[in-house]
Design a protein around this motif. Sequence first.
Motif, short mmCIF file in Angstrom:
data_model
loop_
_atom_site.label_atom_id
_atom_site.label_comp_id
_atom_site.label_asym_id
_atom_site.label_seq_id
_atom_site.Cartn_x
_atom_site.Cartn_y
_atom_site.Cartn_z
N ILE A 83 24.44 66.05 -45.34
CA ILE A 83 23.71 64.42 -45.24
C ILE A 83 23.26 64.43 -43.83
CG2 ILE A 83 24.18 62.37 -45.17
CD1 ILE A 83 26.04 62.77 -47.57
N PRO A 84 23.78 64.48 -42.91
CA PRO A 84 22.97 64.37 -41.37
C PRO A 84 21.83 65.02 -41.10
CG PRO A 84 25.37 64.65 -41.17
CD PRO A 84 25.11 64.94 -42.58
N ARG A 85 21.74 66.37 -41.74
CA ARG A 85 20.79 67.27 -41.41
C ARG A 85 19.63 66.75 -42.37
NH1 ARG A 85 17.31 68.76 -38.11
NH2 ARG A 85 16.18 70.54 -38.78
N ARG A 87 18.83 63.68 -43.47
CA ARG A 87 18.32 62.54 -42.96
C ARG A 87 17.38 62.71 -41.79
NH1 ARG A 87 21.18 57.58 -43.95
NH2 ARG A 87 20.41 56.80 -42.18
N GLU A 88 17.73 63.76 -40.96
CA GLU A 88 16.87 64.36 -39.87
C GLU A 88 15.68 65.03 -40.37
OE1 GLU A 88 18.83 66.88 -37.12
OE2 GLU A 88 20.46 65.48 -37.00
N TYR A 106 24.75 61.54 -51.63
CA TYR A 106 25.14 60.25 -51.59
C TYR A 106 26.03 59.98 -52.88
CZ TYR A 106 22.97 58.88 -47.07
OH TYR A 106 22.64 58.54 -46.05
N GLU A 114 23.82 53.45 -50.99
CA GLU A 114 22.91 54.35 -50.16
C GLU A 114 22.15 55.22 -50.95
OE1 GLU A 114 24.85 55.64 -46.05
OE2 GLU A 114 26.57 55.21 -47.49
#
Length: 164
Positions: A83-85, A87-88, A106, A114
């Motif tokens: 998830i963090p990657r 978003r980047e 999500y 979200e």
Amino acid sequence: MGIRHWLRHRLLGDDAEGGDVPPGVALVNTALGREAERTRAMGEYDAGSYPEDLAEMLRRRTEVSAEVVRIDVTDPQARIAAIPRLRELLRLYPHPLVYEMLILAYADTGRFDEAKGIAFAARERRLECERSDHPEIRAEIERLREWTPEDVDEMRAEREARSP
């Protein structure tokens, strides 16, 4: 001089009294002047005419696509961990596949609000791709599922129905 006579002279020039409209010439373009030429298919550019902004977008899209391929999209835990990657990657280039993976990630975590927001953003990106002047960008959304916030609501309802 009537409009019909004027239009005939405008279309046919010196040959206004005989013949027909020249083949392959659009009536409106001939009567009102030429439009700016628009690229209609991929590959119509050459090295000298390729737009710099498009080349940069395609370079970023290639980077994002290469990174997406490395993520195990079939494993829910791998999607959640990514998830963090993801978003980047959306900040680098808003690729429709990244939107889809993020929606599913999500949903896997139960963060449906979200996921709904991402589905809305994915729909806006799809519209942006459809309106693009570049066929390379329009081709991104071919054969991809269109996500809507209602789809996320259905996923939530299915998950809640399975849960005790």
